[in-house]
Design a protein around this motif. Structure first.
Motif, short mmCIF file in Angstrom:
data_model
loop_
_atom_site.label_atom_id
_atom_site.label_comp_id
_atom_site.label_asym_id
_atom_site.label_seq_id
_atom_site.Cartn_x
_atom_site.Cartn_y
_atom_site.Cartn_z
N VAL A 161 29.26 15.54 30.03
CA VAL A 161 28.40 14.65 30.87
C VAL A 161 27.16 14.39 29.99
CG1 VAL A 161 26.53 15.00 32.78
CG2 VAL A 161 28.62 16.17 32.80
N LEU A 162 26.80 12.99 30.11
CA LEU A 162 25.92 12.45 29.36
C LEU A 162 24.40 13.10 29.67
CD1 LEU A 162 25.13 9.96 27.52
CD2 LEU A 162 24.81 8.66 29.31
N THR A 163 23.81 13.89 28.72
CA THR A 163 22.51 14.37 29.04
C THR A 163 21.37 13.54 28.75
OG1 THR A 163 22.59 15.53 26.98
CG2 THR A 163 23.50 16.63 28.73
N ALA A 164 21.43 12.70 28.06
CA ALA A 164 20.28 11.95 27.58
C ALA A 164 20.82 10.45 27.26
CB ALA A 164 19.41 12.38 26.59
N VAL A 165 19.76 9.48 27.24
CA VAL A 165 20.26 8.30 26.52
C VAL A 165 19.05 7.72 25.56
CG1 VAL A 165 19.82 6.88 28.40
CG2 VAL A 165 21.29 6.00 26.69
N VAL A 166 19.36 7.30 24.33
CA VAL A 166 18.12 6.55 23.55
C VAL A 166 18.59 5.08 23.75
CG1 VAL A 166 17.23 6.40 21.52
CG2 VAL A 166 18.03 8.80 21.99
N ILE A 167 17.66 4.29 24.11
CA ILE A 167 17.80 2.86 24.35
C ILE A 167 16.79 1.97 23.24
CG2 ILE A 167 17.74 0.84 25.63
CD1 ILE A 167 17.82 3.01 28.03
N GLY A 168 17.42 1.75 22.05
CA GLY A 168 16.47 1.10 20.98
C GLY A 168 16.56 -0.39 20.92
N CYS A 169 15.24 -0.96 21.17
CA CYS A 169 15.36 -2.60 21.12
C CYS A 169 14.55 -3.02 19.94
CB CYS A 169 14.63 -2.86 22.55
SG CYS A 169 15.49 -2.32 24.06
N GLY A 170 14.86 -4.04 19.34
CA GLY A 170 14.29 -4.82 18.36
C GLY A 170 13.87 -6.15 18.59
N ILE A 171 12.89 -6.85 18.43
CA ILE A 171 12.54 -8.08 18.95
C ILE A 171 11.74 -8.84 17.96
CG2 ILE A 171 11.68 -9.62 20.95
CD1 ILE A 171 11.38 -7.16 22.72
N ASN A 172 12.22 -10.11 17.45
CA ASN A 172 11.43 -10.73 16.40
C ASN A 172 10.32 -11.74 17.07
OD1 ASN A 172 13.40 -9.78 14.47
ND2 ASN A 172 14.72 -11.08 15.23
N ILE A 173 9.22 -11.31 16.79
CA ILE A 173 8.19 -12.22 17.73
C ILE A 173 7.78 -13.36 16.87
CG2 ILE A 173 5.93 -12.08 18.60
CD1 ILE A 173 7.79 -10.23 19.89
N ALA A 174 7.43 -12.90 15.34
CA ALA A 174 6.68 -14.22 14.58
C ALA A 174 7.77 -14.04 13.33
CB ALA A 174 5.41 -14.12 14.31
N PRO A 175 7.58 -15.57 12.46
CA PRO A 175 8.45 -15.43 11.29
C PRO A 175 7.64 -14.55 10.36
CG PRO A 175 7.60 -17.75 12.19
CD PRO A 175 6.92 -16.68 12.86
N ASN A 176 8.83 -14.08 9.12
CA ASN A 176 8.42 -13.15 8.38
C ASN A 176 9.23 -13.64 7.17
OD1 ASN A 176 8.71 -10.62 6.67
ND2 ASN A 176 7.06 -9.94 8.44
N ALA A 177 8.71 -13.31 5.86
CA ALA A 177 9.48 -13.78 4.76
C ALA A 177 10.65 -12.91 4.67
CB ALA A 177 8.53 -13.41 3.34
N ALA A 178 10.83 -11.79 5.23
CA ALA A 178 11.94 -10.90 5.04
C ALA A 178 13.05 -11.43 5.66
CB ALA A 178 11.86 -9.53 5.96
N PHE A 179 12.93 -12.54 6.96
CA PHE A 179 14.02 -13.47 7.38
C PHE A 179 14.51 -14.61 6.48
CE2 PHE A 179 11.63 -12.23 11.47
CZ PHE A 179 12.55 -11.02 11.56
N ASP A 180 14.16 -14.61 5.32
CA ASP A 180 14.54 -15.79 4.56
C ASP A 180 15.97 -15.33 3.80
OD1 ASP A 180 12.26 -17.10 4.82
OD2 ASP A 180 11.60 -16.72 3.02
N GLY A 181 16.51 -16.15 3.18
CA GLY A 181 17.76 -15.94 2.42
C GLY A 181 19.09 -16.10 3.42
N ASP A 182 19.81 -15.10 3.72
CA ASP A 182 20.81 -15.16 4.20
C ASP A 182 20.51 -15.20 5.85
OD1 ASP A 182 22.35 -15.18 2.23
OD2 ASP A 182 23.03 -12.94 2.17
N LEU A 183 19.43 -14.59 6.28
CA LEU A 183 18.94 -14.31 7.45
C LEU A 183 18.36 -15.68 8.23
CD1 LEU A 183 17.62 -10.68 7.75
CD2 LEU A 183 19.72 -11.37 8.38
N GLN A 184 18.05 -16.54 7.30
CA GLN A 184 17.42 -18.01 7.67
C GLN A 184 18.09 -18.66 8.79
OE1 GLN A 184 16.23 -20.31 4.53
NE2 GLN A 184 14.42 -21.07 5.36
#
Length: 334
Positions: A203-226
């Protein structure tokens, strides 16, 4: 509610027309000295809040970009406690550590929020870029009183994020099966749902729901992620991160608390927001031994949030796992 939360709540809901709250009034509300109020104002400023101070008028909250546990918590019902971290490896990992270390029922609706992640994760163990200060990253621990297909919970979370984005930014987002929130052909958010199951009963006893949302531009999104990553704002002004975080959680909890009826309505909305229904897609099986990638046409979404498809030979099938790529979307968005 601690002093910081009380001060912040009072500044967000001033009784005066000009938005100012006097130091004397704040001291009375919190039951502390005016010196303590000043120290709290200084701490809030250090955490990102822009608070004006005018002699004989008091304090006014000029910017609501403050983002921490207290600022998110005051926008949530009292039965949703918040654990906030400036940096974490992963909010899902932290939530699971808490579940293994503490009494599971006592963690129902516990929210883990981080300002950045060093090891954010998506489906199939992929990394999720989570730069500090420009996104919303949270995991909600939920102890379900119902049993349902895992995909329904993920679909409900996707619907909740779309509703929150619409209410906070007036942006209409779509959903790419199974867990991507998209605007145009760019991914702006992702969801990772993980379950804790009783080994004896299954039986499922607990669930973990993870969410990630990109709000504003960041240098980390350059390169392959651009060419893949999108953001909800074009710059770092007016990000409204705490509002979006709290609204997303409130929408999600409302769906889960409503049980079968609201879960069904969430899946209905998930169908309407789908960007793959009516499209030709390529399905990539999780395990190569299960077969090679194949093309098919998406005719609908089942009540369990699986894809109904028509194969090239005219037969029909249901897709319950794997990755899909859609014409017009970068194949790496999955």
């Amino acid at each position: 509610m601690n002093v910081k939360e009380q001060v912040l709540k009072a500044l967000q809901n001033p009784g005066s027309g000009d938005g100012f709250v006097s130091g004397e009034e704040l001291a009375g509300i919190c039951g502390v000295t005016r010196a303590s109020v000043w120290k709290t104002i200084r701490a809030l400023r250090e955490q990102g809040a822009t608070i004006e101070a005018v002699k004989n008028r008091g304090y006014r909250l000029a910017s609501e970009e403050l983002y921490d546990g207290a600022s998110v918590g005051i926008l949530l019902p009292p039965d949703i406690p918040v654990s906030y971290f400036e940096t974490l490896d992963s909010t899902n990992a932290q939530a699971k550590r808490m579940l293994f270390q503490r009494n599971i029922p006592g963690l129902h609706k516990h929210l883990v929020v981080s300002n950045g992640q060093t090891d954010g994760r998506g489906r199939f163990g992929r990394s999720f870029c989570s730069p500090h200060g420009t996104g919303v990253y949270f995991s909600l621990i939920y102890i379900p009183s119902f049993q349902c297909a895992p995909g329904v919970i993920t679909a409900s979370a996707a619907t909740a994020l779309c509703r929150a984005i619409q209410k906070v930014y007036a942006i209409d987002a779509g959903i790419k099966w199974m867990n991507d929130i998209v605007i145009g052909n760019r991914k702006v958010a992702g969801i990772l749902t993980e379950g804790i199951t009783d080994l004896e009963s299954g039986v499922l006893t607990a669930v973990v729901i993870g969410c990630g949302i990109n709000i504003a531009p960041n240098a980390a999104f350059d390169g392959d992620l651009q060419e893949i990553v999108g953001t909800l704002r074009s710059d770092r002004t007016d990000m409204r991160r705490r509002q979006l975080c709290a609204q997303s959680v409130n929408e999600l909890v409302a769906i889960l608390d409503g049980g079968t009826e609201t879960l069904g309505l969430a899946v209905d909305e998930y169908r309407r927001r789908s960007v793959v229904v009516g499209q030709t897609i390529t399905v990539h099986p999780l395990i190569p031994q299960q077969g090679q990638p194949y093309r098919c046409f998406v005719t609908g979404i089942t009540d369990d949030a699986c894809l109904e498809v028509r194969l090239e030979d005219g037969s029909t099938a249901v897709v319950s796992g794997g990755e899909v790529s859609v014409s017009g979307f970068n194949a790496r968005i999955s």
